[in-house]
Design a protein around this motif. Structure first.
Motif, PDB file in Angstrom:
ATOM      1  N   CYS A  23       0.862  -1.179   0.000  1.00 36.58           N
ATOM      2  CA  CYS A  23       0.000   0.000   0.000  1.00 36.58           C
ATOM      3  C   CYS A  23       0.899   1.229   0.000  1.00 36.58           C
ATOM      4  O   CYS A  23       2.007   1.184   0.544  1.00 36.58           O
ATOM      5  CB  CYS A  23      -0.901   0.006   1.234  1.00 36.58           C
ATOM      6  SG  CYS A  23      -2.079   1.364   1.203  1.00 36.58           S
ATOM      7  N   CYS A  27      -3.283   5.121   6.337  1.00 42.46           N
ATOM      8  CA  CYS A  27      -4.505   5.576   7.002  1.00 42.46           C
ATOM      9  C   CYS A  27      -4.310   5.439   8.515  1.00 42.46           C
ATOM     10  O   CYS A  27      -3.703   4.475   8.978  1.00 42.46           O
ATOM     11  CB  CYS A  27      -5.697   4.739   6.544  1.00 42.46           C
ATOM     12  SG  CYS A  27      -5.977   4.872   4.777  1.00 42.46           S
ATOM     13  N   CYS A  30      -5.327   2.086  10.209  1.00 45.45           N
ATOM     14  CA  CYS A  30      -5.006   0.819   9.539  1.00 45.45           C
ATOM     15  C   CYS A  30      -3.994  -0.017  10.300  1.00 45.45           C
ATOM     16  O   CYS A  30      -2.889   0.434  10.599  1.00 45.45           O
ATOM     17  CB  CYS A  30      -4.471   1.105   8.139  1.00 45.45           C
ATOM     18  SG  CYS A  30      -4.058  -0.412   7.269  1.00 45.45           S
ATOM     19  N   GLN A  34       1.129  -4.229   5.685  1.00 46.67           N
ATOM     20  CA  GLN A  34       1.367  -3.673   4.352  1.00 46.67           C
ATOM     21  C   GLN A  34       2.683  -2.914   4.367  1.00 46.67           C
ATOM     22  O   GLN A  34       3.104  -2.426   5.397  1.00 46.67           O
ATOM     23  CB  GLN A  34       0.216  -2.738   3.948  1.00 46.67           C
ATOM     24  CG  GLN A  34      -0.364  -1.936   5.073  1.00 46.67           C
ATOM     25  CD  GLN A  34      -0.108  -0.456   5.001  1.00 46.67           C
ATOM     26  OE1 GLN A  34       0.656   0.011   4.180  1.00 46.67           O
ATOM     27  NE2 GLN A  34      -0.731   0.288   5.886  1.00 46.67           N
ATOM     28  N   GLY A  70      -3.572  -4.536   2.880  1.00 53.17           N
ATOM     29  CA  GLY A  70      -2.946  -3.803   1.796  1.00 53.17           C
ATOM     30  C   GLY A  70      -4.011  -3.280   0.819  1.00 53.17           C
ATOM     31  O   GLY A  70      -5.184  -3.177   1.125  1.00 53.17           O
ATOM     32  N   THR A  71      -3.542  -2.981  -0.335  1.00 53.28           N
ATOM     33  CA  THR A  71      -4.431  -2.476  -1.384  1.00 53.28           C
ATOM     34  C   THR A  71      -4.168  -3.248  -2.670  1.00 53.28           C
ATOM     35  O   THR A  71      -3.232  -2.914  -3.400  1.00 53.28           O
ATOM     36  CB  THR A  71      -4.150  -0.976  -1.651  1.00 53.28           C
ATOM     37  OG1 THR A  71      -3.961  -0.328  -0.411  1.00 53.28           O
ATOM     38  CG2 THR A  71      -5.278  -0.317  -2.385  1.00 53.28           C
TER      39      THR A  71
HETATM   40  S1  SF4 Z   1      -4.269  -0.908   3.447  1.00 52.68           S
HETATM   41 FE1  SF4 Z   1      -6.170   0.249   3.074  1.00 52.68          FE
HETATM   42  S2  SF4 Z   1      -6.713   1.086   5.095  1.00 52.68           S
HETATM   43 FE2  SF4 Z   1      -4.541   0.406   5.204  1.00 52.68          FE
HETATM   44  S3  SF4 Z   1      -3.319   2.256   4.743  1.00 52.68           S
HETATM   45 FE3  SF4 Z   1      -3.659   1.161   2.797  1.00 52.68          FE
HETATM   46  S4  SF4 Z   1      -5.543   2.106   1.937  1.00 52.68           S
HETATM   47 FE4  SF4 Z   1      -5.430   2.679   4.101  1.00 52.68          FE
END
Ligand code: SF4
Length: 393
Positions: A23, A27, A30, A34, A70-71
């Motif tokens: 990511c 946030c 979170c 990640q 993660g993303t």
């Molecule tokens: S994984 Fe999702 S919630 Fe966590 S920092 Fe990345 S975008 Fe934000």
């Protein structure tokens, strides 16, 4: 000799979870594992996934797939294509539900097209809130317009099943702001809504602010947010089927139901959890350690957590998660499935009768479920479920 529990579970459905550990955001709430992506890390990750899948050596088709992070949306179109081809090669069941989680910031038409063509049939969009100020409070790096654009692109690509994730209990959020978030979500016409109470997980920016006394937790206010959602969303056509989840008819998340019913699931990638054939484990929440584990073959000590699970542990968890669902639990079915002793069943009946007398539990035919008051206290009820001493692990 194969454990009795394994025999009973050999017909369980199988959910596959893939954790994409990358990511580019941070946030404030979170706690998911990640890290920042790089070409080299990404390549090792894909190699690790292939190896881990081969080692899993599963003897049944995959019924549901959930790609989270993660993303996952941080992957480039060619990497998403590679991931889809890898997943398709795993032997998916015919009617597989295949979800990919996306953050609004990472959604593009090209990525969506790759996912759609690749076999993904459900998108879960991490909205959290539509309120620009609350987005800042959560440390989100985009405004509400990104959410609307991402949602339009998802529908224009042809996805027929879309979930929106919302968070409530954000610092300084009012009930009116929560209702406004739900209203805007419903106006988009999604098929499913997940509504989570903000939690202050260790090592998050919000946790440090809580620890410094800048923020506080207010259980009464949290209960009011829950109850507002439970009244509001069913009135808009979204039936509640679990404490935090609402769906139009036919759109409940099969992957989550598979987990809550204590079937099988296997997670691939750093920090992913699995429950398969009498064992439960959690991969190391570290890319390097995970790669070492998949290269050398994991031993128990390499996992962040590892547990041999007995029938009774599975039964207790089926009760615990079952009580969070509106349908509730069928005690006779659980007793039969997990081979519970008559003595333990008696303890459970006594326990539920006591909760019924104080209005936390109701019974309808063979089904036992929480009342609204009970659902607010679902976690406290779960913590008191009798444990069979000497048998549960
Ligand atoms: S994984 Fe999702 S919630 Fe966590 S920092 Fe990345 S975008 Fe934000």
């Amino acid at each position: 000799m194969m454990q009795e529990g394994n025999q009973k579970h050999s017909q369980s459905t199988l959910g596959l979870y893939i954790h994409v550990p990358f990511c580019s955001s941070t946030c404030d709430f979170c706690a998911f594992y990640q890290e920042r992506p790089s070409k080299k890390k990404m390549e090792s990750y894909f190699t690790g996934l292939q190896k881990e899948w081969k080692q899993a050596n599963l003897a049944q088709p995959v019924d549901t797939v959930f790609v989270g992070g993660g993303t996952p949306g941080i992957l480039q179109p060619d990497q998403l294509k590679r991931l889809c081809e890898f997943i398709k090669g795993m032997g998916l069941g015919e009617k597989v539900e295949w979800t990919v989680e996306l953050a609004p910031n990472e959604v593009t038409e090209e990525k969506l097209s790759v996912l759609h063509k690749g076999g993904v049939n459900r998108i879960s969009l991490g909205v959290q809130t539509f309120d620009a100020e609350l987005m800042v409070a959560l440390g989100r790096k985009h405004g509400p317009e990104k959410v609307f654009r991402a949602y339009d692109m998802i529908r224009e690509t042809g996805f027929k099943s879309v979930n929106l994730d919302l968070i409530f209990g954000i610092p300084h959020q009012t009930i009116n702001q929560w209702e406004s978030d739900m209203t805007q979500a419903v106006e988009l016409d999604p098929d499913h809504l997940s509504t989570y109470c903000l939690t202050f997980e260790e090592d998050t920016a919000l946790y440090y602010r809580l620890a410094k006394g800048e923020l506080s937790i207010n259980p009464e206010k949290e209960a009011a947010f829950y109850e507002r959602a439970w009244e509001f969303l069913p009135g808009k056509g979204y039936s509640q089927y679990e404490v935090s989840n609402f769906a139009r008819e036919g759109y409940a998340c099969v992957h989550n139901l598979n987990t809550w019913k204590m079937n099988h699931w296997v997670g691939l990638g750093p920090s992913a959890c699995s429950q398969y054939q009498g064992r439960r484990w959690k991969n190391p929440s570290n890319l390097e350690q995970w790669l070492t584990g998949v290269s050398n073959g994991f031993s128990r000590e390499d996992y962040d957590e590892f547990l041999e699970i007995s029938h009774h542990t599975l039964a207790e968890d089926a009760l615990l998660f079952g009580l969070r669902m509106n349908q509730g639990i069928n005690l006779a079915e659980i007793a039969n499935r997990f081979g519970l002793s008559k003595e333990y069943q008696k303890q459970l009946i006594h326990f539920f009768k006591a909760l019924g007398k104080v209005g936390l539990i109701k019974q309808s035919g063979e089904w036992i479920s929480c009342t609204q008051e009970g659902r607010i206290r679902a976690d406290a009820i779960a913590a008191q479920i009798p444990v069979v001493e000497g048998i549960s692990v």
